[in-house]
Structure formats: structure tokens, C-alpha cells
Design a protein around this motif. Structure first.
Motif, PDB file in Angstrom:
ATOM      1  N   ALA A 203     104.602 -11.768  85.026  1.00  0.00           N
ATOM      2  CA  ALA A 203     105.480 -12.621  85.897  1.00  0.00           C
ATOM      3  C   ALA A 203     106.788 -12.095  85.928  1.00  0.00           C
ATOM      4  CB  ALA A 203     105.332 -13.910  85.084  1.00  0.00           C
ATOM      5  N   TYR A 204     107.358 -11.619  84.875  1.00  0.00           N
ATOM      6  CA  TYR A 204     108.782 -11.314  84.804  1.00  0.00           C
ATOM      7  C   TYR A 204     108.799  -9.903  85.807  1.00  0.00           C
ATOM      8  CZ  TYR A 204     110.297 -13.573  80.656  1.00  0.00           C
ATOM      9  OH  TYR A 204     110.795 -14.530  79.980  1.00  0.00           O
ATOM     10  N   ARG A 205     107.726  -9.023  85.719  1.00  0.00           N
ATOM     11  CA  ARG A 205     107.856  -7.955  86.738  1.00  0.00           C
ATOM     12  C   ARG A 205     107.924  -8.411  88.192  1.00  0.00           C
ATOM     13  NH1 ARG A 205     103.511  -5.747  85.117  1.00  0.00           N
ATOM     14  NH2 ARG A 205     102.257  -6.464  86.937  1.00  0.00           N
ATOM     15  N   LYS A 206     106.993  -9.566  88.502  1.00  0.00           N
ATOM     16  CA  LYS A 206     107.246  -9.855  90.039  1.00  0.00           C
ATOM     17  C   LYS A 206     108.387 -10.499  90.256  1.00  0.00           C
ATOM     18  CE  LYS A 206     102.109 -10.719  90.099  1.00  0.00           C
ATOM     19  NZ  LYS A 206     100.853 -11.819  90.108  1.00  0.00           N
ATOM     20  N   LEU A 207     109.104 -11.212  89.350  1.00  0.00           N
ATOM     21  CA  LEU A 207     110.383 -11.843  89.465  1.00  0.00           C
ATOM     22  C   LEU A 207     111.559 -10.908  89.470  1.00  0.00           C
ATOM     23  CD1 LEU A 207     109.724 -15.207  87.623  1.00  0.00           C
ATOM     24  CD2 LEU A 207     109.692 -15.017  90.003  1.00  0.00           C
ATOM     25  N   GLY A 208     111.221  -9.713  88.988  1.00  0.00           N
ATOM     26  CA  GLY A 208     112.350  -8.851  88.749  1.00  0.00           C
ATOM     27  C   GLY A 208     113.444  -9.218  87.909  1.00  0.00           C
ATOM     28  N   ILE A 209     112.812  -9.761  86.670  1.00  0.00           N
ATOM     29  CA  ILE A 209     113.590  -9.870  85.697  1.00  0.00           C
ATOM     30  C   ILE A 209     113.132  -9.224  84.219  1.00  0.00           C
ATOM     31  CG2 ILE A 209     114.310 -12.232  86.324  1.00  0.00           C
ATOM     32  CD1 ILE A 209     112.405 -13.602  84.706  1.00  0.00           C
ATOM     33  N   GLN A 210     113.751  -9.240  83.277  1.00  0.00           N
ATOM     34  CA  GLN A 210     113.374  -8.354  82.094  1.00  0.00           C
ATOM     35  C   GLN A 210     113.251  -9.042  80.778  1.00  0.00           C
ATOM     36  OE1 GLN A 210     116.324  -5.301  81.959  1.00  0.00           O
ATOM     37  NE2 GLN A 210     115.376  -4.349  83.872  1.00  0.00           N
ATOM     38  N   ASN A 211     114.011 -10.149  80.745  1.00  0.00           N
ATOM     39  CA  ASN A 211     114.006 -11.061  79.333  1.00  0.00           C
ATOM     40  C   ASN A 211     114.210 -12.514  79.564  1.00  0.00           C
ATOM     41  OD1 ASN A 211     116.874 -11.267  79.847  1.00  0.00           O
ATOM     42  ND2 ASN A 211     117.060  -9.266  79.196  1.00  0.00           N
ATOM     43  N   ASP A 212     114.005 -13.112  78.487  1.00  0.00           N
ATOM     44  CA  ASP A 212     113.982 -14.644  78.276  1.00  0.00           C
ATOM     45  C   ASP A 212     115.471 -15.155  78.745  1.00  0.00           C
ATOM     46  OD1 ASP A 212     111.569 -14.715  77.279  1.00  0.00           O
ATOM     47  OD2 ASP A 212     112.166 -15.161  75.288  1.00  0.00           O
ATOM     48  N   TYR A 213     116.584 -14.289  78.366  1.00  0.00           N
ATOM     49  CA  TYR A 213     118.045 -14.690  78.977  1.00  0.00           C
ATOM     50  C   TYR A 213     117.925 -14.991  80.428  1.00  0.00           C
ATOM     51  CZ  TYR A 213     123.048 -14.296  79.647  1.00  0.00           C
ATOM     52  OH  TYR A 213     124.320 -14.562  80.073  1.00  0.00           O
ATOM     53  N   GLN A 214     117.239 -13.949  81.183  1.00  0.00           N
ATOM     54  CA  GLN A 214     117.346 -13.770  82.627  1.00  0.00           C
ATOM     55  C   GLN A 214     116.413 -14.999  83.141  1.00  0.00           C
ATOM     56  OE1 GLN A 214     116.391  -9.682  83.747  1.00  0.00           O
ATOM     57  NE2 GLN A 214     118.424  -9.168  83.669  1.00  0.00           N
ATOM     58  N   LEU A 215     115.347 -15.136  82.492  1.00  0.00           N
ATOM     59  CA  LEU A 215     114.419 -16.154  82.876  1.00  0.00           C
ATOM     60  C   LEU A 215     115.216 -17.866  82.808  1.00  0.00           C
ATOM     61  CD1 LEU A 215     111.706 -17.392  83.531  1.00  0.00           C
ATOM     62  CD2 LEU A 215     111.193 -17.689  80.985  1.00  0.00           C
ATOM     63  N   PHE A 216     115.817 -18.109  81.858  1.00  0.00           N
ATOM     64  CA  PHE A 216     116.665 -19.154  81.866  1.00  0.00           C
ATOM     65  C   PHE A 216     117.647 -19.491  82.819  1.00  0.00           C
ATOM     66  CE2 PHE A 216     114.345 -19.767  77.654  1.00  0.00           C
ATOM     67  CZ  PHE A 216     113.929 -21.200  77.654  1.00  0.00           C
ATOM     68  N   LYS A 217     118.174 -18.262  83.140  1.00  0.00           N
ATOM     69  CA  LYS A 217     119.162 -18.196  84.177  1.00  0.00           C
ATOM     70  C   LYS A 217     118.643 -18.510  85.654  1.00  0.00           C
ATOM     71  CE  LYS A 217     123.152 -15.064  82.935  1.00  0.00           C
ATOM     72  NZ  LYS A 217     123.640 -13.984  83.249  1.00  0.00           N
ATOM     73  N   ILE A 218     117.552 -17.995  85.786  1.00  0.00           N
ATOM     74  CA  ILE A 218     117.146 -18.567  87.226  1.00  0.00           C
ATOM     75  C   ILE A 218     115.876 -19.592  87.176  1.00  0.00           C
ATOM     76  CG2 ILE A 218     116.898 -15.899  87.638  1.00  0.00           C
ATOM     77  CD1 ILE A 218     114.004 -16.015  87.410  1.00  0.00           C
ATOM     78  N   GLY A 219     115.944 -20.128  86.006  1.00  0.00           N
ATOM     79  CA  GLY A 219     115.069 -21.511  85.863  1.00  0.00           C
ATOM     80  C   GLY A 219     115.387 -22.460  86.989  1.00  0.00           C
ATOM     81  N   PRO A 220     116.365 -22.794  87.434  1.00  0.00           N
ATOM     82  CA  PRO A 220     116.709 -24.138  88.147  1.00  0.00           C
ATOM     83  C   PRO A 220     116.367 -23.646  89.656  1.00  0.00           C
ATOM     84  CG  PRO A 220     118.707 -23.487  86.873  1.00  0.00           C
ATOM     85  CD  PRO A 220     117.737 -22.200  86.585  1.00  0.00           C
ATOM     86  N   PHE A 221     116.332 -22.303  89.742  1.00  0.00           N
ATOM     87  CA  PHE A 221     115.934 -21.835  91.127  1.00  0.00           C
ATOM     88  C   PHE A 221     114.147 -21.761  91.459  1.00  0.00           C
ATOM     89  CE2 PHE A 221     120.176 -20.533  90.418  1.00  0.00           C
ATOM     90  CZ  PHE A 221     120.782 -20.615  91.653  1.00  0.00           C
ATOM     91  N   LEU A 222     113.516 -21.952  90.289  1.00  0.00           N
ATOM     92  CA  LEU A 222     112.133 -21.711  90.588  1.00  0.00           C
ATOM     93  C   LEU A 222     111.527 -23.043  90.924  1.00  0.00           C
ATOM     94  CD1 LEU A 222     111.228 -19.934  87.212  1.00  0.00           C
ATOM     95  CD2 LEU A 222     111.410 -18.968  89.239  1.00  0.00           C
ATOM     96  N   LYS A 223     110.459 -22.834  91.828  1.00  0.00           N
ATOM     97  CA  LYS A 223     110.025 -24.034  92.607  1.00  0.00           C
ATOM     98  C   LYS A 223     109.125 -24.704  91.353  1.00  0.00           C
ATOM     99  CE  LYS A 223     106.318 -25.065  95.925  1.00  0.00           C
ATOM    100  NZ  LYS A 223     105.380 -24.390  96.949  1.00  0.00           N
TER     101      LYS A 223
END
Length: 225
Positions: A203-223
Motif C-alpha cells: 500500500a505504501y509503495r502504491k501511494l508513494g509514501i515510505q513511513n507512518d509519519y507520511q501516512l498520517f500526513k495524507i490521511g485526511p486526503f484518503l477516500k
């Protein structure tokens, strides 16, 4: 005619912190403290008969007290008309994101200058979201992560990438955003930790992110489903 003062209730299990909040807010003529509490139990008891415009609540309370995301979620559902401002000494992106998603209107770091507290109260009371400038910078989503569309506020490219995730990859990400550890996710879905880890990496690879920090940054934009 005088404008009615904003009414505020304070919740913190540290007397020194409460005193600091009260001293700062008493100096603001447009803000009135109508209750101070050291446990969520006493706050909830008071809310049965009284109300306020803003609740300023500590994120972490006593061991046997309702606090954190669970308290924010309960208050936001039970008392929809009250705006919630969470205060905490811990302001990592994961905590801030969970709190805001649970229904808080703002997050105030206890490391901020207390002189900013009245403005934080006024901001959430007006219906706007509040984060101190440094906290807002921590949660900002850089354009290189979201692409040009997200930088303009649509998040279209990121949501398209999210649509390309498998159902199980989405499940894993949703659990991560809800604060579950990999071990808890394996127990929830009865899968091996190796499988869960592989789905998370994919999932991280498909979204172009590398860690949990970046996941929480983009969280509001996820469907959200």
C-alpha cells in the motif's frame, strides 16, 4: 450592547497546568471559565446540567479515567454543539490526526506560549480548526507527496492511487490510521504478521509514501468508505 463572553470548561489532571490555563484565560475579557475539572468523570457529570461553548481538555488523564481519542469521540457525539480543543505535551502527527478525526476542532501544544491560548479558544469557538503554526506545519501535506491536484486542495491524484489498493491493503491502512499496531491488526483479521506487513508495504509503495509519519500526513486526503 456587550457581546456575551465565550464560556469554557477546563479538564486537566495537573493542578499546575490548570492554574496556568486559568491565569491566562482570566486575563481575556471575552472568555469566561465556567468549570474546571481534574477527571473526565467529574466533567461528564457537570455536562449533564451545564454547557459551554468550548471544552479545553487534556489528552492524557489518570489511569482509570476516560481520555484521549475515546473521550473526544464521546464528547463530539454526545455534545455536538460544544467545540473541543485538546491540549497535550505530546504533539506527534499521529496523535494530532487521530484527535482531529475523532471530532476535536483544535490541538494546543502545552509547549506553546500560553499567550496563544485565548486565540485558540476563539478560533475553535468560531467553528474554525486550530493548530499552532508549528503544529500546522507538521501536518501540512507537501505537494511532492500529493501531486499538483492535491496541492490545489482536491487530492484527486492521491484518491485515485487509493482506489488502486486492494481491499485488504485498504483495511490495513484504515487500522493503522486508527492507531492499531501490526500485532493488533494480525489478531483482528487472523492473518500472519508477515502477510499484514507485506500488505502495508504494498500500500505504501502504491501511494508513494515510505513511513507512518507520511501516512498520517495524507490521511485526511484518503477516500473514506
Amino acid at each position: 450592547m456587550a457581546i456575551p463572553a465565550l464560556t469554557v470548561m477546563l479538564l486537566d489532571d495537573h493542578p499546575v497546568v490548570l492554574d496556568g490555563f486559568k491565569t491566562q484565560l482570566h486575563a481575556a475579557q471575552d472568555i469566561q471559565i465556567v468549570g474546571t475539572f481534574m477527571t473526565s468523570r467529574s466533567l461528564l457529570a457537570a455536562l449533564r446540567n451545564h454547557t459551554c461553548d468550548v471544552l479545553l481538555i487534556d489528552y492524557s488523564l489518570g489511569e482509570h479515567d476516560l481520555d484521549g481519542v475515546n473521550l473526544v469521540r464521546y464528547l463530539s457525539v454526545r455534545y455536538e454543539g460544544i467545540k473541543i480543543l485538546v491540549a497535550s505535551a505530546h504533539h506527534d502527527p499521529a496523535t494530532m490526526m487521530l484527535v482531529m478525526r475523532a471530532g476535536a476542532r483544535g490541538f494546543f501544544s502545552k509547549r506553546q506560549n500560553l499567550a496563544e491560548l485565548p486565540n485558540a479558544i476563539r478560533t475553535v469557538a468560531s467553528g474554525q480548526a486550530y493548530l499552532g503554526s508549528q503544529l500546522a506545519e507538521q501536518l501540512s501535506v507537501p505537494s511532492f507527496m500529493l501531486g499538483e491536484a492535491a496541492a490545489s486542495g482536491t487530492g484527486h491524484e492521491l484518491r485515485t492511487d487509493y482506489d488502486n489498493l486492494s481491499p485488504r491493503e485498504r483495511e490495513v491502512l484504515r487500522c493503522c490510521l486508527d492507531g492499531l499496531t501490526l500485532t493488533q491488526i494480525t489478531e483482528k483479521f487472523s492473518r500472519s504478521i508477515k502477510t499484514i506487513s507485506a500488505q502495508k508495504r504494498a500500500a505504501y509503495r502504491k501511494l508513494g509514501i515510505q513511513n507512518d509519519y507520511q501516512l498520517f500526513k495524507i490521511g485526511p486526503f484518503l477516500k473514506q468508505e
